[in-house]
Write an enzyme that holds these catalytic residues in place. Sequence first.
Site, short mmCIF file in Angstrom:
data_model
loop_
_atom_site.label_atom_id
_atom_site.label_comp_id
_atom_site.label_asym_id
_atom_site.label_seq_id
_atom_site.Cartn_x
_atom_site.Cartn_y
_atom_site.Cartn_z
N SER A 153 7.74 9.19 3.89
CA SER A 153 7.21 9.53 5.20
C SER A 153 7.39 11.02 5.48
O SER A 153 6.87 11.86 4.76
CB SER A 153 7.86 8.64 6.26
OG SER A 153 7.14 8.64 7.45
N ASP A 180 -0.87 0.80 4.87
CA ASP A 180 -0.02 1.67 5.69
C ASP A 180 -0.87 2.31 6.78
O ASP A 180 -1.75 3.13 6.50
CB ASP A 180 0.60 2.75 4.81
CG ASP A 180 1.70 3.52 5.52
OD1 ASP A 180 1.74 3.49 6.76
OD2 ASP A 180 2.53 4.14 4.82
N HIS A 221 4.26 0.43 5.77
CA HIS A 221 5.06 1.65 5.57
C HIS A 221 6.44 1.25 5.04
O HIS A 221 7.44 1.33 5.74
CB HIS A 221 5.16 2.38 6.91
CG HIS A 221 5.56 3.81 6.82
ND1 HIS A 221 4.87 4.75 6.10
CD2 HIS A 221 6.61 4.48 7.39
CE1 HIS A 221 5.45 5.93 6.22
NE2 HIS A 221 6.51 5.78 7.00
#
Length: 609
Positions: free
Chosen positions: A198, A302, A333
């Site tokens: 991320s 995602d 995610h």
Amino acid sequence: MMRRTVLAVTLALATLPVGAVTAYALPPKHIQGNQTVPVYDYASAIREVVWVQSSVDSDAEPGPDRIAVDIVRPVDPDNPGLQVPAIVEASPYYTLLGRGNELEKKLYLNPNDPTSPIVKMPLYYDNYFVPRGYAFLGVDLSGSTHSTGCLDVGGKAEVFGAKAVIDWLGGNAVAHNAMGQQVFATWFSGKAGMIGKSWDGAMVTGVAATGVPGLATVVPISAVTSWYDYERLNGAVRSNVNSTVGLHDDYTSRPPASCSATRASLVANNGLDYSPFWADRDYVATTANIKASVFLVHGMNDLNVKSSNFGRLWEQLAAAGVPRKLWLSQEQHVDPFDFRRAVWVDTLHRWFDQWLQGLDTGIMDEPQATVERAADTWVDLPEWPPAGTTSPVYYLRPGNGVTGELSTAGPNGGSMAITDLALSESTATTGPQLAKLGRWVFLTPALPQDLHLAGSATVTVRMQSTLSTATLTARLVDYGNQTRVNWESGQGITTGVVEDCWGDNSAADDGCYKKVTKNVINTGVSVLSRGWLDLAHRGSLSSPTGMPALTWQTVTLRLAATDQVIKAGHQLGLVISSTDSSWTTTSATGSLLTFDLGRCILRLPTAPN
């Protein structure tokens, strides 16, 4: 005789040039064959903190930013000069949100003393890799935890602050310890790797795109590669995401006065148009600088960091000939440690051994891509997209006037019209045979064989609008009953209570984590890929112009990259709608959008079965 032989060898070595005797040195004890093995005691590893001087001064205080680096590295009593490679993760989350599925945080011997050595590092990387002859470095991004500077959310302060750590390892930046003494990474072997998910993954890509020497490999996981693509949808404002301003506010560790200028810049510049602000945060644009190998991991469902973030980067890596590997999952995610744990740790171990220890683990001779087809069903592909992938044209035809057709047979004329209404994704995609205001569905016939999509589809339409602005949304949908990963529930996983352990332990850090299971659902509707476009940005993301009312325009929309197989007997649908209330905050305009179906096509990236 033996004494004479030993003496002769000793004298011969003594006459060699300085450094030549290293050719006779035994390999480090952590290397056995073509792999590293756990031989160093984790509990007695060296734990230290240093502050690296950045090339950037991003706060209101004098002097360059000072980047805090917590280090855990092995010690060998028999080899005080042991040199090892470094695995680096740079993160803003270490003491606020935490890292990983269980949101672990850094813990220090004295929590109130920023110079105190770390006793618990989040995640398993140090537990697993330090005993195998690696150092692990947990880097506080500029403006977070114990670093000075400011969080500029993907900008130069963060990227060049993290880069300075790689520079310091190689002797090209300055660092000091808690007493202000200059320190050198004499223990460093010369090769570093970065890993992160991320925002952390954004730093992985951003630092790699600087071309910094000494960075041998990177592992970006569900990583932001363009912050414009993260926060904006081709001019539309996405929902369900924290903005750059919000991310700064939530995770800064600095007094407001220190970073007021940085925050003001975030407020003023994160607009709808692609600008120099966003260009500074677009690492794909500088992919040509990447010298490190890349092991890329992303979830195809995602919707936090959308799969468009991996698709554009992968294309550029391929064009540049960068050594690379790819994992694509069906979860949202989620870190691969939490959707394929044992295989992931083994694969990551061999990847780092290959690129950081210089061992031939065979991993580069294996298939380039691994893709999850259904829950825990994985296939390997020699390359991605597969050889022979083409982009056949599907024409949008009027069908029965309620449900349109997707056909490779050619155009069939006609037109359709939709009103710009705010529709949820469920409303837009369900009931394809029903007439619904604000959307139109085009379907293939039942597929005679499996259809393998691999890449980014594009939709090109000839259209006009009664108003100068509206949003265009397109979705590829698989219509057919099938058990799939339920990524909408817990992002696809459920965390259990039983733990398993990965690596060694100390009194404060056990390297043990709760096992997870996949969430599945049987459903007849599955959205495979999405794309959004504010029509004022149809010709340029940086210089928008309104749609001339009632004037025919040709508009092309690229959908997010994916790899999916639609099974024989299912139907592939293209759903065209306007304002999306599920994933954008854009307001509907009520404009009437008319499409000339004779000039509307879908280009579908299709791989051989």
